[in-house]
Design an enzyme around this catalytic site. Sequence first.
Site, short mmCIF file in Angstrom:
data_model
loop_
_atom_site.label_atom_id
_atom_site.label_comp_id
_atom_site.label_asym_id
_atom_site.label_seq_id
_atom_site.Cartn_x
_atom_site.Cartn_y
_atom_site.Cartn_z
N SER A 285 0.86 -1.19 0.00
CA SER A 285 0.00 0.00 0.00
C SER A 285 0.89 1.23 0.00
O SER A 285 2.08 1.13 0.29
CB SER A 285 -0.85 0.03 1.27
OG SER A 285 -0.04 0.42 2.38
N ASP A 286 0.36 2.39 -0.30
CA ASP A 286 1.13 3.60 -0.04
C ASP A 286 1.12 3.84 1.48
O ASP A 286 0.40 3.18 2.24
CB ASP A 286 0.58 4.80 -0.82
CG ASP A 286 1.68 5.86 -1.01
OD1 ASP A 286 2.65 5.88 -0.23
OD2 ASP A 286 1.57 6.69 -1.94
N ALA A 287 1.94 4.80 1.90
CA ALA A 287 2.15 4.98 3.34
C ALA A 287 0.83 5.27 4.06
O ALA A 287 0.11 6.19 3.69
CB ALA A 287 3.13 6.12 3.57
#
Length: 764
Positions: A284-286
């Site tokens: 996932s992105d952060a």
Amino acid sequence: MPCLRSRASQIFTLFFALTLLHPLCRLSSQTPKADDLLRKMTLEEKVAQLSQLPGFPIPEFREQAGNPEDVLRKYGAGSVLWVTDPKERNRLQHIAVDESRLHIPILFGLDVIHGYRTIFPSPIAMASSWDPKLVEGAQTIAARESRAAGIAWTFGPMVDIARDARWGRMEEGAGEDPYLGAAIARAQVRGFQGDLGPDRVLACANHFAGYGAADGGRDYDSSYIPEELMWNVYLAPFKAAADAGVATFMSAYMDLNDVPATGNRWLNHDVLREAWNFKGFVVSDANAVHSLIIHGYARDGQDAAQKAFTAGINMDMASGTYLKYLADEVKQSRVSMREIDDAVRPILEAKIRLGLFEHPFTDLSRMDSVLNSPEHMQASRTAAQRSMVLLRNEQNLLPLDKTGQKIKSIAVIGPMADVQNDLLGLWGAMTNPAQTVNVLQGIKNTVGNAVSVEFAHGPNLRRDIPSFFENVPMLTVKEQPKQTSEEAQRAFDEAVALAKRSDVAVLVMGEIALMSGEAASRSSLRLSSGQEELLEAVVATGKPVVLVLVNGRPVDISWASEHVPAILEAWYPGSQGGNAVADVLFGDANPAGHLPVSWPRNSGQLPLYYNHNRTQAPEDAPNFTSRYWDLSSKPLYPFGYGLSYTTFSFENLKLSRQEAKVGASLEVSVEITNTGSRAGDAVVQLYTHQRAGSASRPVRELKGFQRVSLAAGAKQAIHFTLGKDELQFWSPTKKQWVVEPEQFDVWVGEDSTAKLHAEFRLTP
Ligand code: BGC
């Protein structure tokens, strides 16, 4: 005897056990197989592999999942994010390898977007080179340096299509075009990964997908993209990255058609795994797993973990949501152990492929010689030379004389002339700022004592609204200090006075690093903080003016495009940027970069892209045209545009046949001549248009390009092939990929307004 034998066997067993426990012995033991490890792992250990721990303090993470180091010691970890000190990486790796039960090494991840220590021009600049080999070479070097420092996974390439220059992250990608974007994506994957040997890193195609279409160009805002546009435009570079074997994907932050990309099963499963057969893993992105709650898509953390995981997100980047809730999902039978194993397996396999089990630690004694390689710096300088775009050059003002015969004095003016980190853009964290050569230094290096060089900074650049990145210590990008109005006036007057007493003024203007990149959208593209006013005042002195732009996105230079005789777009040109700018200004390098975006007149035109459909009343029709009444709808500079110090002509555009069956290929050839007096590179571009069919098709689409070097007067034949890949599109009425029996146009030339034309027909 029995007693003795058992004593001996006890000693042997103890010795054997100690041998296995000793890290060095363990390293020389056989590389494990992912499935063998999976059989030994507890559920908690598996979930830890599905988690990326933050390498810096994030209070929210601690609240969810506890102290990252405790997690690491107890269960291991899939990855750790943003540990910037190699010694600290080794320390953490020792915890994973020596202290965690199964000794599984950490995969350290970092945003090595355009270089680790040696910073290359920003991605939009690299794309402006239209030179995939150059791009591949740069990322090979970035990989070598990263790996030498213990980073085995980069969060690049960023392959988001961007049609809206208000969006700050345009800087990180290859621009607006799916064909060019795909070529640059492939080159980056090859460069980063190669054969995944000891000098290579895992690449990560991001941000999947549609992030660049954020409403209003506002970072993180929702994207609404119809399926045909997804397939034909936004997904194309991702597909190219997948086909090139990219090991990982990163999901995007925003809502895509009302379903957040990180919870979007259509994207991460149906498209990626089913349609494209992707076998790697998705991170996932952060914090994006947790953010499913903020989006209003997940009820709570439990729901967020479940939705992200079942959407196809293998690894939770730094939110701790998987660590807190995923095991429970299995216990509650909402997620099966088999699904967990399937998600963990590619992560283990990636570590195995990288050789991390054999070599988990960084050899610090070798690191510096790799990071400080003069060849890498030279490659960065070449890359910067090849990526700059000459936008204007009236009466051949450029190249400037450096011998002191025609010009005795140069005024270098502007707030981007003496910057260090700001010459790199946002992702230059691992560099040594002292190694960056700024434009002022570069000009001085080139002219030596032959020409006098004086400098005036002019206005300080600020965005005057806090940026998160200003507080990220390792990024070391700051605003320039606030000037009082008296200080600003004095700086302005000094700059104009300097121009008056010099033979030529080189103005270096644009955007400090914090003005573009993530969370750095703008509503206006103007040269801010008084730069435009200074530019106008310096031009009013009557001295010849060269404008060098250092920025992450096109800026509003409508005025300059009529009044400033020479304009060079340098983008963020990297560690050797100043030297490379000087190489171009003084003619040691002949510019040949071409725009990977349509350059807007101002932000009122956005989004702007050349491959739009034809309206019923195109801009050049006599009445009822689709243009604004107060502004042309045409760009200031078209996609693909760029000048050289020489000129090229194109002739003899030929097709191998006028008619071909659907599915067959055609050959296109053209002759190009260097009609000027110096050697240079041309970027030969081929565009097609399908005149009718099951859907309206764009007025033009790039379907081939080649960057060629030609000596003065030299002529060369260039060949392209148009086959299924170039002629197909995803039809919204047929809901599938089609090649249609229709009439097609072909143009070849130096930009997307190329005139040399031919046509052909596809038959059933
Ligand atoms: C960015 C990603 C990046 C990640 C980790 C996020 O905010 O969107 O591109 O890889 O941070 O640094």
